[in-house]
Design an enzyme around this catalytic site. Structure first.
Site, PDB file in Angstrom:
ATOM      1  N   CYS A  58     -21.644 -27.744 -30.290  1.00 15.05           N
ATOM      2  CA  CYS A  58     -21.081 -28.563 -29.496  1.00 15.05           C
ATOM      3  C   CYS A  58     -19.831 -28.010 -29.028  1.00 15.05           C
ATOM      4  CB  CYS A  58     -20.795 -29.966 -29.917  1.00 15.05           C
ATOM      5  SG  CYS A  58     -22.102 -30.741 -30.493  1.00 15.05           S
ATOM      6  N   ARG A 135     -29.485 -33.184 -28.117  1.00 14.94           N
ATOM      7  CA  ARG A 135     -28.575 -32.724 -26.799  1.00 14.94           C
ATOM      8  C   ARG A 135     -29.138 -33.144 -25.527  1.00 14.94           C
ATOM      9  NH1 ARG A 135     -24.534 -29.519 -29.069  1.00 14.94           N
ATOM     10  NH2 ARG A 135     -25.305 -28.553 -30.955  1.00 14.94           N
TER      11      ARG A 135
HETATM   12  C1  BEZ Z   1     -23.399 -28.501 -33.738  1.00 16.86           C
HETATM   13  O1  BEZ Z   1     -23.062 -27.172 -34.285  1.00 16.86           O
HETATM   14  O2  BEZ Z   1     -22.937 -28.832 -32.780  1.00 16.86           O
HETATM   15  C2  BEZ Z   1     -24.094 -29.434 -34.541  1.00 16.86           C
HETATM   16  C3  BEZ Z   1     -24.987 -28.995 -35.610  1.00 16.86           C
HETATM   17  C4  BEZ Z   1     -25.939 -29.544 -36.427  1.00 16.86           C
HETATM   18  C5  BEZ Z   1     -25.835 -30.946 -35.956  1.00 16.86           C
HETATM   19  C6  BEZ Z   1     -25.038 -31.480 -35.190  1.00 16.86           C
HETATM   20  C7  BEZ Z   1     -24.220 -30.659 -34.363  1.00 16.86           C
END
Ligand code: BEZ
Length: 221
Positions: A58, A135
């Protein structure tokens, strides 16, 4: 074949909101104050969810989006992000991003602690207890109608170049006068909308000319 998720996987809700459907109105607290979806009428808008603040993928997406701010502005496309995290969390995260990457996230990040917005948009299923799995990205036209959507897993980041390309392509075909082929970018050839009449089929220069007819960007007929 079993349709059950494999060990370690979970079903993830995404996008029962359909293309051509009006996006549900909402009012929410954000890093830019209280925002309503209808505040964005008259502009293209990308509304996108992220699984959680302070997570690696993110963070990479938000940094890339902030760096592409001018390109989104050039398309007159607003941005609005959303997660279940609290406004305090969003604010602390954008400070951490500023300090680490020297970029300021100046579009609103909404808090959706009750999942009300996430459920209305199908980012989470009706029975899901949290929204950390997907996402989701919604491309809304200036009337607030959903024109495209994507759904990525938490483990894979979106391509900001592809978001920009999608908005440019949606804007270009919005009047219905042309089609955007694979990989279309502004300035490259579009495709004519086939007339689907016997006359047009017989008048075409060859057997494929009636359904596959590239036209320069800028030409509409
Ligand atoms: C992330 O790196 O954005 C992420 C990875 C696993 C679960 C939620 C977010």
């Amino acid at each position: 074949m079993s349709d059950q998720p494999k060990t370690g996987e979970a079903y993830a809700g995404c996008a029962p909101l359909r293309l051509g459907q009006k996006a549900p109105e909402f009012t929410a607290r954000s890093t830019q104050g209280v925002v309503r979806l209808s505040d964005f009428r008259g502009r293209w808008l990308i509304l996108f969810s992220h699984p959680a603040d302070f997570t690696p993928v993110c963070t990479s997406e938000f940094v890339a989006i902030a760096k592409a701010a001018k390109a989104f502005e050039a398309l007159d496309c607003a941005l609005m992000a959303l997660s279940v995290d609290s406004l305090f969390s969003h604010l602390a995260w954008i400070r951490a991003i500023r300090d680490r990457f020297d970029v300021v996230i100046d579009f609103p990040i909404i808090e959706d602690p009750t999942l009300e917005i996430g459920r209305a948009y199908g980012m989470v299923g009706p029975d899901d207890a949290d929204a950390s799995s997907v996402r989701a990205t919604y491309f809304l036209d200036p009337e607030g109608v959903m024109r495209a959507t994507t759904c990525y897993p938490a483990s894979v980041g979106r391509s900001i170049d592809e978001m920009l390309r999608m908005v440019a392509a949606l804007q270009r075909v919005h009047g219905g006068d042309a089609l955007a082929p694979e990989g279309w970018h502004p300035g490259s050839d579009l495709l004519r909308v086939p007339a689907q009449t016997v006359e047009s089929v017989l008048a075409a220069k060859d057997a494929s000319g009636w359904f596959y007819d590239p036209i320069p960007d800028g030409a509409t007929r």
